[in-house]
Design an enzyme around this catalytic site. Structure first.
Site: not given
Ligand code: CP
Length: 308
Positions: A62-63, A91, A112, A140
């Site tokens: 999603r993100t 590396k 991320r 998040h």
């Molecule tokens: N909600 C969420 O962060 O989903 P993903 O891990 O698929 O990005």
């Protein structure tokens, strides 16, 4: 590794003021209702269209895709990776050098990563804006923003008096961001989890200091009947290591019978056994609205950070 500029980053929901959040939500609503034709980037010469780097060191559906789709729909360009094994971090390259590399090519970075030192390294390194797409079990922020935006489509945020978070809370970054955004004096947060999966003492103290009431229990039935929001969190097995953990009961249509008629069922997804897909048929479930709104909210965030 001293940053050369005062670039604005979004690494926590606390990095945005109330008025900035309102501005972002207003723009997200505009994109959702009228499309992306008002994007400020459409009027730019192709050679000066900003490039957004998507640096995903942890898996995402999603993100990553919603940031990418948002950028493309705004008229931005994207570069990036979602498999760190194919980058020089495999590396041994350290994050501060990776960030210095990416900022030579991009005008903003979406990152991320599981390591909790990420915000500190970003702040001390990056000269371009960095948006967190989730850091370990820490925060998040864009999920918290899209969660609250989605709730606001259904009810006045000030009318949310009781939020129940259920599942593997200790390892969930989404709970921390959503709850921080909703915290205000008088609101009640119930955290339903085994001792092993319960929120930290520090987070509990932070919420109490904000004037919230905090209930810790391992029994969903204790609190579900009074909840305005039931937020279901999956088992975050990727963070469990070698410790064994007991799985908790699946939220299904029977569970939903115990919820108030105007309560909302939310989840950041993915779902892996803790939330029955049959709950999609209940109009109180807003999980797919959360997924869709991710693109509009992230478009508003990208436009805001690239123009402020
Ligand atoms: N909600 C969420 O962060 O989903 P993903 O891990 O698929 O990005």
């Amino acid at each position: 590794m001293t940053a050369q500029s005062n670039a604005r980053h979004i690494l926590s929901v606390n990095d945005l003021s109330e008025s900035e959040i309102k501005e972002i939500f207003s723009r997200a609503k505009e994109f959702k209702e009228k499309g992306f034709s008002s994007s400020v980037f459409f009027s730019r010469d192709v050679s000066s269209v900003p490039v957004v780097a998507l640096a995903f060191f942890e898996p995402s559906t999603r993100t990553k895709l919603s940031f990418d789709a948002a950028a493309q729909r705004l008229g931005l360009k994207t570069i990036g990776f979602d498999n760190p094994e194919s980058t020089s971090s495999a590396k041994g390259e350290q994050l501060f050098d990776t960030l210095k590399v990416i900022e030579q090519y991009a005008d903003a970075i979406v990152i991320r990563r599981k390591e909790h030192d990420t915000p500190d390294v970003v702040k001390s390194t990056s000269t371009v804006p960095v948006i967190s797409a989730g850091v370990g079990a820490q925060e998040h922020p864009t999920q918290g923003l899209l969660d609250v935006f989605t709730i606001s489509e259904h009810r006045d945020i000030e009318s949310v008096n009781h939020v129940v978070s259920y599942g593997d809370l200790a390892n969930s970054r989404t709970v921390y961001s959503q709850v921080r955004m909703l915290a205000r004096p008088g609101i009640t947060f119930s955290f339903v989890a085994s001792e092993q999966m319960q929120i930290s003492d520090e987070f509990q103290a932070e919420l109490i200091a904000a004037g919230a009431n905090v209930v810790l229990t391992n029994t969903l039935d204790d609190v579900i009947g009074d909840a305005d929001i039931l937020h279901v969190i999956r088992p975050q097995r990727e963070r469990w290591g070698t410790d064994s953990h007991d799985m908790y009961a699946t939220v299904d249509l029977e569970t939903m019978k115990k919820m108030k008629k105007d309560a909302l069922l939310m989840s950041p997804l993915p779902r892996v056994g803790e939330l029955d897909p049959a709950t999609d048929s209940d109009s109180r479930s807003i999980v797919w609205q959360q997924v869709k709104n991710g693109m509009f909210v992230r478009a508003a965030i990208l436009e805001w950070i690239l123009t402020n």
